[in-house]
Design a protein around this motif. Sequence first.
Motif, PDB file in Angstrom:
ATOM      1  N   GLY A  62       0.781  -1.225   0.000  1.00 56.42           N
ATOM      2  CA  GLY A  62       0.000   0.000   0.000  1.00 56.42           C
ATOM      3  C   GLY A  62       0.811   1.271   0.000  1.00 56.42           C
ATOM      4  O   GLY A  62       0.273   2.347  -0.248  1.00 56.42           O
ATOM      5  N   ILE A  63       2.132   1.191   0.274  1.00 49.52           N
ATOM      6  CA  ILE A  63       2.945   2.410   0.251  1.00 49.52           C
ATOM      7  C   ILE A  63       3.073   2.911  -1.188  1.00 49.52           C
ATOM      8  O   ILE A  63       3.004   4.109  -1.442  1.00 49.52           O
ATOM      9  N   GLY A  64       3.277   1.974  -2.122  1.00 51.31           N
ATOM     10  CA  GLY A  64       3.401   2.364  -3.516  1.00 51.31           C
ATOM     11  C   GLY A  64       2.585   1.468  -4.423  1.00 51.31           C
ATOM     12  O   GLY A  64       3.148   0.620  -5.128  1.00 51.31           O
ATOM     13  N   PRO A  65       1.244   1.612  -4.439  1.00 55.45           N
ATOM     14  CA  PRO A  65       0.441   0.763  -5.333  1.00 55.45           C
ATOM     15  C   PRO A  65       0.782   0.957  -6.799  1.00 55.45           C
ATOM     16  O   PRO A  65       0.600   0.056  -7.603  1.00 55.45           O
ATOM     17  N   GLY A  66       1.309   2.135  -7.162  1.00 57.87           N
ATOM     18  CA  GLY A  66       1.711   2.369  -8.541  1.00 57.87           C
ATOM     19  C   GLY A  66       3.181   2.155  -8.790  1.00 57.87           C
ATOM     20  O   GLY A  66       3.655   2.319  -9.920  1.00 57.87           O
ATOM     21  N   GLY A  67       3.937   1.759  -7.785  1.00 59.32           N
ATOM     22  CA  GLY A  67       5.372   1.544  -7.897  1.00 59.32           C
ATOM     23  C   GLY A  67       6.055   1.968  -6.616  1.00 59.32           C
ATOM     24  O   GLY A  67       5.627   2.910  -5.946  1.00 59.32           O
ATOM     25  N   LEU A  68       7.114   1.253  -6.251  1.00 60.70           N
ATOM     26  CA  LEU A  68       7.824   1.532  -5.003  1.00 60.70           C
ATOM     27  C   LEU A  68       9.322   1.508  -5.267  1.00 60.70           C
ATOM     28  O   LEU A  68       9.838   0.590  -5.913  1.00 60.70           O
ATOM     29  N   ALA A  69      10.017   2.535  -4.782  1.00 63.89           N
ATOM     30  CA  ALA A  69      11.480   2.601  -4.847  1.00 63.89           C
ATOM     31  C   ALA A  69      12.032   2.529  -3.435  1.00 63.89           C
ATOM     32  O   ALA A  69      11.545   3.210  -2.529  1.00 63.89           O
ATOM     33  N   VAL A  70      13.042   1.689  -3.245  1.00 61.94           N
ATOM     34  CA  VAL A  70      13.700   1.518  -1.951  1.00 61.94           C
ATOM     35  C   VAL A  70      15.140   1.973  -2.097  1.00 61.94           C
ATOM     36  O   VAL A  70      15.885   1.435  -2.912  1.00 61.94           O
ATOM     37  N   LEU A  71      15.515   2.983  -1.322  1.00 63.74           N
ATOM     38  CA  LEU A  71      16.863   3.556  -1.408  1.00 63.74           C
ATOM     39  C   LEU A  71      17.631   3.261  -0.119  1.00 63.74           C
ATOM     40  O   LEU A  71      17.355   3.882   0.913  1.00 63.74           O
ATOM     41  N   PRO A  72      18.583   2.348  -0.119  1.00 67.95           N
ATOM     42  CA  PRO A  72      19.460   2.223   1.045  1.00 67.95           C
ATOM     43  C   PRO A  72      20.333   3.476   1.157  1.00 67.95           C
ATOM     44  O   PRO A  72      20.786   4.033   0.150  1.00 67.95           O
ATOM     45  N   LEU A  73      20.551   3.939   2.375  1.00 71.81           N
ATOM     46  CA  LEU A  73      21.333   5.154   2.614  1.00 71.81           C
ATOM     47  C   LEU A  73      22.695   4.752   3.155  1.00 71.81           C
ATOM     48  O   LEU A  73      22.808   4.335   4.314  1.00 71.81           O
ATOM     49  N   PRO A  74      23.760   4.848   2.325  1.00 70.24           N
ATOM     50  CA  PRO A  74      25.087   4.393   2.770  1.00 70.24           C
ATOM     51  C   PRO A  74      25.888   5.526   3.398  1.00 70.24           C
ATOM     52  O   PRO A  74      25.719   6.702   3.069  1.00 70.24           O
ATOM     53  N   ALA A  75      26.799   5.147   4.296  1.00 66.42           N
ATOM     54  CA  ALA A  75      27.747   6.099   4.881  1.00 66.42           C
ATOM     55  C   ALA A  75      28.818   5.309   5.617  1.00 66.42           C
ATOM     56  O   ALA A  75      28.515   4.339   6.328  1.00 66.42           O
ATOM     57  N   ASP A  76      30.057   5.697   5.427  1.00 60.06           N
ATOM     58  CA  ASP A  76      31.181   5.066   6.124  1.00 60.06           C
ATOM     59  C   ASP A  76      31.221   3.558   5.931  1.00 60.06           C
ATOM     60  O   ASP A  76      31.508   2.790   6.847  1.00 60.06           O
TER      61      ASP A  76
END
Length: 802
Positions: free
Chosen positions: A366-380
């Motif tokens: 239900g967060i993205g019924p038309g499509g969902l993008a998942v972005l991992p946030l990298p650091a160090d």
Amino acid sequence: MTARVLGSSGTELTAVYVPAEGDGDLQLAETVGGAGVPSGLPARCALSGDSPIATAFRTGRTLWLGPAEGAANAPMGVLPLGGDAQRLGCLVVVDKATDAFGPDRRSLLELHAEQVAAGLEALAVRVVGRPQAPRAGRLGPGLDTLRGGAFTLGLSTGRIDADAQVLELFGIAPEEFDGRVETLLARTAPDDVPALMAIVEPGRLPSPGQQLSFRIRRHNGELRWLSLRCRVPAAADGTPERVLGVVADAAYLRPSADEVAIVRRLSAALAGATTIREVSRVVVEALRAPLAAGRVAVAELEADRFVVTVLDPPEPGAWPEEWRSEWRSEWPDAARHRLPTLEAALRAGHVALWPPGAALEPGLAGIGPGGLAVLPLPADGRMVGVCLVGWEQEHRFGPEERSLLTATAGLAGQALVRAHALDAGHELTTMLQRSLLPRKLPKLPGGVAAARYLPATVGLEVGGDWYDVIPLSDGHVALVIGDVEGHSAGAATIMGQMRTAIRAYAVEGHPPDVVVAHTNRLLVGMETDLFATCCYVDLDMEEGIAWFVRAGHLPPLLRHPDGSTEEMAIAGGPPLGVVADGEFPLTEVGLAPGTVLALFTDGLAESAHLPLEHGLRRVREVFGAADPGDAGRVADDLLGSAKHRHDDVAVLVLRYDGMRVRPTRARWAVWRLPDAVMHARRFTARTLRSWQVTEEMDVALLVVSELVTNAIAHTQGEVLLDLTLAADRLRIAVNDASPRAPVKPVSVDWESTGGRGLLLVEAMSVAWGSVPLSGGKQVWSEIGLQPGERIARGGAGGPAEG
């Protein structure tokens, strides 16, 4: 596909198989090399067949074959492309030398396969507008961007053995390369160097399949995106000794002019963000409008949980029900193991895209019924969080968006780490307080409870506001709200001790005034200068009778079924921790079904610019206008009147519905006679027959026998047997005068004459346990009833005289 793509594997023959159009078999898409190598590779492979290519595709396992395994007189490797969620095809490599595929060579080829899979996924997005398996006939020169090469870096020497493809990507002629890793790092964008260096730091080894994107500047000034996948084999003592890596061109990450402008604005805004909340808001504002997204969420990774820092839109109803079930603070948090899609994205380390209608777990549905993008946030060199972007209508993903999301993820991850360093004290106290508050409120028979906690928006320290909902015996529930003086980690610590003490005294069965008096004496004895206010409510969910005790706290609000509200006139005592022998009077109030009770701390009604009496009037107006059908929405509406908070705010709301079927009870005072168990069984049988409970009669009598026998044999004083019929369960409880809890034996020998009683109770019960009572304990068992057994109102409902 081009020779530069497949030829970078360094083998004599390289080939890629992808799903064929229509029938779903695997089709040979392209081969490179093979002169003098008898490969015997088929043009098509049936997925149901037993060929190595079909087997590797179905199972997802890499196969290394020699002539004995059917590799046609040459060593062969078959590497699946893609993960379990989406299989993209297979990479086949063939070589001449019998020892061509040693451990290091295999690792490099596996890394190369991961790079090819990432490019196939990106190409599928570019061609068809959504993530899906590439098909034969859809592949073209776009995969030329995947050209890359391999390298080996010795950590003890700093020398790097890089092939010609790696040097070409960095814009270095082979005859000019001195073999030093510093020469390659000098071409890397300064902002991306720390992430590369962190790969070999202790405790930060790269995860399998993780991709690191970085930028290099060639001699002509061109800024180019590259992607790196690597492994760090360790020596026998566990210390890293070398890095095996594959570098590939990631031109599909190159942003357009508009996206460059967005990234520049984002970078400038993040430079001025000094808190986790500010960083998250900047990220949301940078993404939602340019991407026309319906929902954006940013969450930090804390131990085994995702802790949301910002949601847009902020309304709870816009997010999954599973999030709302643990919405105890301003934003929810969720366990990692309940969100496997996010865990997989963190392990992969690059942007993951899900098309409309994708099968996702309830926490993401239900967060993205038309499509969902998942972005991992990298650091160090690690993942510090994740960003979710969802669309309401069907969304076609393009390579430009992927580049924007990738650039945003890198900037956001670094900004989160920087904000943690600048705001370490506040983050520590916030995490401390969040860990001390209840993670989830219990389900109550005859009512619904909801709670919210908001930290102050002015100042950095965290206060000591707390709340709790404590199920008690005999259909009672305790509601608690309190506030420890001050804003510091010390206040949060005292808050945790107060909450624990009140819960312990309440569960022991003390009356409400005694619970508060005991807690007061405990705080006085702690030798602290801090005091606390508290409001404690003991509510009988069956009868609707509530007993209130107030210790220096604001009086609660009551909303009657007719919509009218009142500030309750509750007798009060002094704050906790001020007077050791303070008196805390009881006030009894009857609640009708449909009544809503609101408890809150003073931060909701009072501020530096708002007198308390005016604030209480505003809170009461909002309370009266709220929809009583949703306790969570009532709590949210109350918090809506506290936008700029100089103090913490805690709100606890209970909607009392009443019990449609009240439990039926019966009590028996057990006689201490040689045949006491027989009399207890007879009383139980008579009572259950009057309640028309017959199917579970034998089980109930066995449980009564064991519990009464234990009480008679091991305790002194009065023994009481309580029977309660509620909904679909029968509760059997035995009270005795010994505070010592029963201990279930770990194992019982066949020749033992005792120790089997509790094992039998556990086997026969849906649930069982022991709770302390004043001067003694209660051992209880619950037995599930068969569907259709009628719950009677009459019968042996009163206590029987012994």
